[in-house]
Design a protein around this motif. Structure first.
Motif, short mmCIF file in Angstrom:
data_model
loop_
_atom_site.label_atom_id
_atom_site.label_comp_id
_atom_site.label_asym_id
_atom_site.label_seq_id
_atom_site.Cartn_x
_atom_site.Cartn_y
_atom_site.Cartn_z
N PRO A 113 44.82 35.41 53.70
CA PRO A 113 44.84 35.59 52.24
C PRO A 113 45.70 36.77 51.81
O PRO A 113 46.27 36.67 50.78
CB PRO A 113 43.56 36.21 51.71
CG PRO A 113 42.63 35.47 52.75
CD PRO A 113 43.14 35.79 54.09
N ARG B 191 48.89 36.17 49.35
CA ARG B 191 49.13 36.77 47.87
C ARG B 191 50.45 37.32 47.91
O ARG B 191 51.08 36.98 46.87
CB ARG B 191 48.27 38.27 47.98
CG ARG B 191 48.12 39.07 46.59
CD ARG B 191 47.41 40.33 47.00
NE ARG B 191 48.24 40.98 48.21
CZ ARG B 191 47.78 42.01 48.81
NH1 ARG B 191 46.60 42.42 48.68
NH2 ARG B 191 48.38 42.54 49.82
N MET C 202 39.12 37.58 54.97
CA MET C 202 38.54 37.44 53.68
C MET C 202 38.45 35.78 53.61
O MET C 202 39.37 35.11 53.74
CB MET C 202 39.59 38.05 52.64
CG MET C 202 39.24 37.99 51.13
SD MET C 202 40.29 38.28 50.07
CE MET C 202 40.62 39.77 50.30
N PHE D 209 38.80 35.24 48.26
CA PHE D 209 40.04 35.37 47.79
C PHE D 209 40.15 34.43 46.61
O PHE D 209 40.95 35.03 45.69
CB PHE D 209 40.90 34.46 49.03
CG PHE D 209 42.34 34.50 48.77
CD1 PHE D 209 43.17 35.71 48.16
CD2 PHE D 209 43.22 33.23 49.00
CE1 PHE D 209 44.48 35.49 48.25
CE2 PHE D 209 44.25 33.14 48.74
CZ PHE D 209 44.99 34.19 48.41
#
Length: 347
Positions: free
Chosen positions: A38, A42, A62, A67
């Protein structure tokens, strides 16, 4: 013409490569980035501004749900989850839909048939995601924060049956629509496009959250007031009439409109058994056209018909086709539908 952009988030390189091949087999799409976790995803989202993201439900560091909850408030976008059909995978996928995921694709089992099905499913949902109503994400947050109103007086229903069809976005829409349903309502039969293993868990979750009984439909169940019956994944659900009783019929005939369960099969069974004039038919959010022709047949045989409006649909597909066919008597926002059902049902 600009190609649509996708990014793939999965911790397995081989899986990312497979998904990339599938996506780019459609000349209108390109994969502009891949991420193994994640945190990489991002940064990619900010840099590439993708149209759609695919996301594995099981992620290191995560998980996919966490997320989504962090991502979507900042970057509202359609996210297609890749899910296993295990009990755990199904449960996580339903949580992902609650958290704002657009839709999901069930991971292939490894057979050639399952690989082809997963690829076709992904491509169909990628293109449907281009019509995703992003504004709904913020609307849903506002709706959740509203102070609940007092329960309204129960209705003395004359309607004998409520029939509902839904697809993409339907799991969330159904929960909102049915929130105030109680034991006074007539039997409610639902065809929600879902694979095997998902519908039993979905029914169980609704049963624990709603005020009334919710079950995955079995064959030859007598329909009871105050009970909601969910069509089992990979089977059609019909309503039958025999000796004055209404009961379920579960069958595994060919897919209709590419679906099993099919909304058209459910709706048309009510027409065939002379139940349209005693029913209310509802078509909710979803891609494609399943249920539109069936809703028109219901209406033409005396049924009151409702369609979800564009502004509250995750995908304004099935209700749009039904509206354009003239099958929808009342096109309404989701939060106004149950009041209309009560009004009609008491006539």
């Amino acid at each position: 013409m600009r190609k649509h952009k996708a990014i793939i988030v999965d911790d397995q390189r081989t899986v990312r490569s497979m998904i990339k091949r599938w996506i780019e087999s459609d000349k209108n799409w390109e994969v502009v980035g891949e991420a193994s976790n994640p945190f990489e995803a991002r940064d990619l989202i900010i840099e590439k501004q993708p149209d759609v993201m695919t996301l594995d439900v099981h992620m290191p560091e995560m998980d996919g749900i966490e997320f989504l909850k962090k991502l979507l408030p900042q970057h509202p976008m359609p996210v297609i989850m890749f899910s296993s059909s295990t009990t755990e995978g199904t449960s996580i996928t339903l949580e992902a839909l609650d958290a704002g995921a657009f839709d999901y694709v069930t991971k292939p089992t490894g057979t050639q048939e399952s690989l082809i099905e997963a690829k076709e499913d992904l491509l169909e949902k990628l293109n449907a995601a281009l019509n995703y109503n992003v504004s709904l994400f913020e609307q849903s947050k506002r709706i959740i924060s509203v102070t609940p109103t007092e329960s309204k007086k129960s209705i003395n229903f004359r309607t004998k049956l409520i029939l509902i069809g839904s697809s993409t976005g339907g799991t969330t829409a159904l929960r909102k629509l049915l929130d105030e349903v109680d034991h006074t309502f007539p039997p409610i039969l639902i065809a929600q496009h879902m694979p095997e293993n998902f519908t039993a868990l979905f029914a169980s979750r609704l049963n624990s959250e709603l005020k009334t009984k919710v079950v995955e439909a079995k064959d030859k169940q007598i329909l009871e007031k105050g009970t909601i019956y969910i069509a089992p994944g990979n089977y059609h659900l019909e309503v039958q009439k025999w000796n004055g009783d209404l009961y379920t019929k579960i069958l595994q005939t060919e897919k209709v409109n590419g679906h099993r369960p099919s909304v058209d099969v459910l709706f048309e069974s009510a027409v065939q058994n002379g139940l349209a004039k005693d029913s209310i038919g509802i078509l909710l959010t979803g891609m494609g056209s399943d249920g539109a022709k069936g809703l028109l047949k219901l209406k033409n045989n005396g049924c009151f018909t409702l369609g979800q409006n564009k502004e509250t649909c995750v995908v304004y597909g099935m209700p749009k086709v039904a509206f354009e066919l003239g099958a929808v008597m009342y096109q309404l926002p989701l939060d106004k539908m149950l009041d209309k059902v009560k009004e009609i049902g008491a006539r």
